[in-house]
Design an enzyme around this catalytic site. Structure first.
Site, short mmCIF file in Angstrom:
data_model
loop_
_atom_site.label_atom_id
_atom_site.label_comp_id
_atom_site.label_asym_id
_atom_site.label_seq_id
_atom_site.Cartn_x
_atom_site.Cartn_y
_atom_site.Cartn_z
N GLY A 279 -26.46 -21.20 -108.82
CA GLY A 279 -25.14 -21.61 -109.30
C GLY A 279 -25.10 -21.47 -110.81
O GLY A 279 -26.11 -21.19 -111.46
N LEU A 280 -23.93 -21.69 -111.35
CA LEU A 280 -23.73 -21.57 -112.80
C LEU A 280 -24.61 -22.56 -113.55
O LEU A 280 -25.01 -23.61 -113.00
CB LEU A 280 -22.27 -21.85 -113.15
N SER A 281 -24.86 -22.28 -114.80
CA SER A 281 -25.54 -23.23 -115.67
C SER A 281 -24.71 -24.52 -115.70
O SER A 281 -23.48 -24.47 -115.77
CB SER A 281 -25.65 -22.65 -117.08
N LYS B 112 -27.84 -27.83 -110.45
CA LYS B 112 -29.00 -27.38 -109.66
C LYS B 112 -30.23 -28.26 -109.91
O LYS B 112 -30.84 -28.77 -108.97
CB LYS B 112 -29.35 -25.91 -110.01
N SER B 113 -30.62 -28.39 -111.19
CA SER B 113 -31.85 -29.14 -111.50
C SER B 113 -31.70 -30.60 -111.12
O SER B 113 -32.65 -31.22 -110.61
CB SER B 113 -32.16 -29.05 -112.99
N SER C 97 -29.99 -17.51 -111.00
CA SER C 97 -30.14 -16.33 -110.12
C SER C 97 -28.78 -15.72 -109.79
O SER C 97 -28.33 -15.79 -108.64
CB SER C 97 -30.94 -16.68 -108.86
#
Ligand code: ADP
Length: 208
Positions: A32-34, A38-39, A106
């Site tokens: 996904g986008l920055s 995600k983290s 990614s």
């Protein structure tokens, strides 16, 4: 390029290592986008899995760029090599019997497909952490969008480098309307459905 190198099969293999850990190894790949989350979501899911005695490892996009991928930048070719290396590491960790959580922008479908293709069937779970660019820009925990919009960072995904939305993701998290807890519960439910969790799971309390 290595030549004349044969594969050496060792007596202890993935199934033995996994059996020892009483778990089904796999890669949970967050894309996904920055600043989409995600983290944050991967870290929260890992906490729950570890608390339930699963053996995990979290590969984080920012962290690998301090070591394994420190020589790579953000050109398309370097992004491809970044994901290739991380995919190979994830494959080794899965071979070690671990549940791997990988949090990487990614942005290219072909790179994500390459990682899927080097893993055994069913051991790559693609999770699209879906948050609109506007929301990611508002969150911007590291101030990177601000820098990118000022031209101080080049080839930033969503600004002057593309993000290819997943077409084959196993899970889509709506990371703008779902809380982190709701996203983690959605993932636990999915992992339970595919038989990756031993004996059910306890949803995290939504008030947590
Ligand atoms: P990424 O790893 O995708 O770059 P991060 O997890 O580093 O994103 O940052 C996402 C930021 O957005 C964090 O500061 C997180 O606390 C915040 N955030 C706010 N709401 C959410 C949500 N619903 N889901 C995920 N992250 C959220």
């Amino acid at each position: 390029m290595s030549t004349n190198v044969a594969w050496h099969s060792h007596p202890v293999d993935q199934s033995i290592r996994a059996e020892q850990k009483l778990q089904a190894p796999l890669v949970i790949w967050f894309t996904g986008l920055s600043a989409s989350g995600k983290s944050t979501i991967a870290g929260a899911l890992e906490q729950i899995l570890v608390s339930q005695n699963y053996h995990t490892y979290l590969l984080d996009g920012d962290n690998v760029r301090h070591g394994l991928c420190r020589d790579l930048g953000f050109s398309d070719a370097d992004r491809k090599e970044n994901i290739r290396r991380v995919g190979e590491v994830a494959k080794l960790a899965v071979d070690a019997g671990l549940i791997v959580l990988a949090a990487f922008i990614s942005p290219f479908r072909s790179d994500r497909r390459c990682v899927r293709n080097i893993l055994p069937e069913g051991q790559f779970i693609e999770v699209f952490v879906d948050a609109p660019l506007d929301i990611c820009k508002q969150r911007d925990p590291k101030g990177l969008y601000q820098l990118a919009e000022r031209g101080q960072i080049k080839q930033f995904t969503g600004i002057d480098s593309p993000y290819e939305i997943p077409e084959t993701a196993e899970v889509r998290l709506d990371a703008s309307t779902s809380s982190v807890t709701e996203s983690v519960n959605q993932l636990l439910e999915y992992l339970f459905q595919i038989g990756a969790l031993k004996s059910g799971y306890d949803p995290i309390s939504l008030s947590a």
